[in-house]
Design a protein around this motif. Structure first.
Motif, short mmCIF file in Angstrom:
data_model
loop_
_atom_site.label_atom_id
_atom_site.label_comp_id
_atom_site.label_asym_id
_atom_site.label_seq_id
_atom_site.Cartn_x
_atom_site.Cartn_y
_atom_site.Cartn_z
N MET A 1 26.66 52.69 32.37
CA MET A 1 27.73 51.86 32.92
C MET A 1 27.89 52.14 34.41
O MET A 1 27.86 53.30 34.84
CB MET A 1 29.05 52.17 32.22
N HIS A 2 28.09 51.10 35.18
CA HIS A 2 28.32 51.23 36.61
C HIS A 2 29.75 50.77 36.91
O HIS A 2 30.17 49.70 36.44
CB HIS A 2 27.33 50.39 37.41
N VAL A 3 30.50 51.57 37.65
CA VAL A 3 31.91 51.27 37.93
C VAL A 3 32.07 50.95 39.41
O VAL A 3 31.55 51.67 40.27
CB VAL A 3 32.81 52.45 37.52
N ILE A 4 32.79 49.86 39.68
CA ILE A 4 33.03 49.43 41.05
C ILE A 4 34.53 49.23 41.27
O ILE A 4 35.31 49.22 40.31
CB ILE A 4 32.29 48.11 41.37
N ALA A 5 34.92 49.09 42.51
CA ALA A 5 36.30 48.77 42.87
C ALA A 5 36.29 47.53 43.74
O ALA A 5 35.48 47.42 44.66
CB ALA A 5 36.96 49.94 43.60
N ILE A 6 37.20 46.61 43.45
CA ILE A 6 37.35 45.41 44.26
C ILE A 6 38.84 45.25 44.57
O ILE A 6 39.68 45.27 43.68
CB ILE A 6 36.85 44.14 43.53
N ARG A 7 39.13 45.09 45.84
CA ARG A 7 40.51 44.78 46.24
C ARG A 7 40.59 43.32 46.67
O ARG A 7 41.13 42.48 45.95
CB ARG A 7 40.98 45.71 47.36
N ASN A 8 40.06 43.01 47.81
CA ASN A 8 39.97 41.62 48.24
C ASN A 8 38.50 41.21 48.14
O ASN A 8 37.66 41.76 48.86
CB ASN A 8 40.47 41.48 49.68
N PRO A 9 38.16 40.31 47.21
CA PRO A 9 36.75 40.01 46.95
C PRO A 9 36.00 39.54 48.19
O PRO A 9 36.49 38.70 48.93
CB PRO A 9 36.81 38.92 45.87
N GLN A 10 34.82 40.11 48.38
CA GLN A 10 33.95 39.74 49.49
C GLN A 10 32.77 38.96 48.94
O GLN A 10 31.89 39.52 48.29
CB GLN A 10 33.47 41.00 50.21
N ALA B 1 30.75 35.50 46.97
CA ALA B 1 30.76 34.82 45.67
C ALA B 1 30.54 35.79 44.52
O ALA B 1 31.11 35.60 43.43
CB ALA B 1 29.68 33.73 45.66
N SER B 2 29.74 36.83 44.71
CA SER B 2 29.45 37.77 43.63
C SER B 2 30.71 38.49 43.17
O SER B 2 31.00 38.56 41.96
CB SER B 2 28.40 38.78 44.08
N GLU B 3 31.49 39.02 44.11
CA GLU B 3 32.72 39.72 43.73
C GLU B 3 33.75 38.75 43.17
O GLU B 3 34.52 39.11 42.26
CB GLU B 3 33.29 40.49 44.92
N ALA B 4 33.79 37.52 43.66
CA ALA B 4 34.70 36.51 43.11
C ALA B 4 34.35 36.22 41.65
O ALA B 4 35.25 36.07 40.80
CB ALA B 4 34.65 35.24 43.95
N ARG B 5 33.06 36.16 41.35
CA ARG B 5 32.63 35.91 39.96
C ARG B 5 33.01 37.09 39.07
O ARG B 5 33.42 36.90 37.91
CB ARG B 5 31.12 35.68 39.91
N ILE B 6 32.88 38.31 39.59
CA ILE B 6 33.25 39.49 38.80
C ILE B 6 34.74 39.48 38.49
O ILE B 6 35.15 39.74 37.35
CB ILE B 6 32.84 40.78 39.55
N LEU B 7 35.57 39.15 39.48
CA LEU B 7 37.01 39.08 39.22
C LEU B 7 37.36 37.98 38.24
O LEU B 7 38.25 38.13 37.40
CB LEU B 7 37.79 38.89 40.53
N ASP B 8 36.67 36.85 38.32
CA ASP B 8 36.91 35.78 37.37
C ASP B 8 36.59 36.25 35.95
O ASP B 8 37.35 36.00 35.00
CB ASP B 8 36.07 34.56 37.73
N THR C 1 27.54 42.54 33.13
CA THR C 1 28.66 41.95 32.42
C THR C 1 29.89 42.84 32.57
O THR C 1 29.78 44.07 32.48
CB THR C 1 28.33 41.80 30.91
N VAL C 2 31.04 42.24 32.80
CA VAL C 2 32.29 43.00 32.90
C VAL C 2 32.70 43.46 31.51
O VAL C 2 32.94 42.65 30.62
CB VAL C 2 33.41 42.16 33.54
N VAL C 3 32.75 44.79 31.31
CA VAL C 3 33.08 45.34 30.00
C VAL C 3 34.36 46.17 30.03
O VAL C 3 34.82 46.64 28.99
CB VAL C 3 31.92 46.16 29.42
N GLY C 4 34.94 46.36 31.20
CA GLY C 4 36.19 47.11 31.29
C GLY C 4 36.86 46.88 32.62
O GLY C 4 36.19 46.55 33.61
#
Length: 207
Positions: free
Chosen positions: A1-10, A12-19, A64-67
């Motif tokens: 598992m890979h864990v990331i942090a997003i505050r203000n999405p930078q 299209a990729s981060e926007a898709r992850i937040l969606d 895939t977002v799993v958590g």
């Protein structure tokens, strides 16, 4: 598992992850837990998403977002103060600069990747990710509201919660608030073997 942090999405990729994160929250909180939450087009949101939180997100090998979990500084507006003050003995969170609040924690434990141990790998990765991000950003305590069932899971994982008050029934759920340590010992104890992250905490370098 890979864990990331997003505050203000930078981008299209981060926007898709937040969606995908908001979709996961809808599936878990409205679908599986039957909470009375606000969903639009299969995505769960609330007013605290508008406060520029940091989202901790666990991604599977297939991205895939799993958590996920949402973090907000405890000295600002928090769910514990604004929504669940009855869970706190003093009716107000004993906040300080080194405390952050975690809310909207959820994990898709149905995913096959990460099964086969007492606690799903995604759950442990989320615990480790929240701790590591907190250490990296100068926080030493994590305040949260949860239910007594999940409180037992935290204890079984080796991350016991110090209660801020007695359990209270909220919408047929026996709920409790507490504080968790964000320290290197907890991170090393909880981190699963496959854990990776975008963070650079000194305790990971020393592992």
């Amino acid at each position: 598992m890979h864990v990331i942090a997003i505050r203000n999405p930078q981008g299209a990729s981060e926007a898709r992850i937040l969606d995908a994160m908001h979709r996961l929250r809808a599936r878990i909180f409205q679908g599986r837990l039957a909470w009375n939450v606000h969903c639009i087009d299969g995505r769960e949101f609330d007013e605290f998403d508008g406060l520029s939180p940091t989202y901790i997100i666990a991604l599977s090998g297939s991205e895939t977002v799993v958590g996920c979990a949402r973090l907000l500084p405890a000295l600002g507006t928090t769910m514990l103060n604004a929504v669940f003050p009855e869970l706190i003995r003093e009716r107000h969170l004993p906040a300080h600069r080194a405390m952050i609040e975690s809310s909207r924690f959820c994990v898709d434990t149905s995913t096959e990747e990460g099964k086969g141990q007492a606690l799903h790998e995604a759950t442990l990765s989320m615990f480790a990710g929240i701790i590591e991000w907190s250490i990296h950003n100068g926080y030493s305590e994590i305040a949260t509201a949860t239910d007594v069932r999940f409180e037992r899971i935290l204890g079984r994982a080796g991350w016991p919660m110090e209660r801020l008050g007695d359990p209270v029934m909220i919408n047929e759920t026996r709920s409790v608030a507490g504080v968790l340590p964000a320290d290197c010992a907890s991170f090393q104890r909880l981190r699963p073997p496959s854990y990776t992250s975008d963070f650079i905490a000194s305790c990971k370098q020393a592992a």
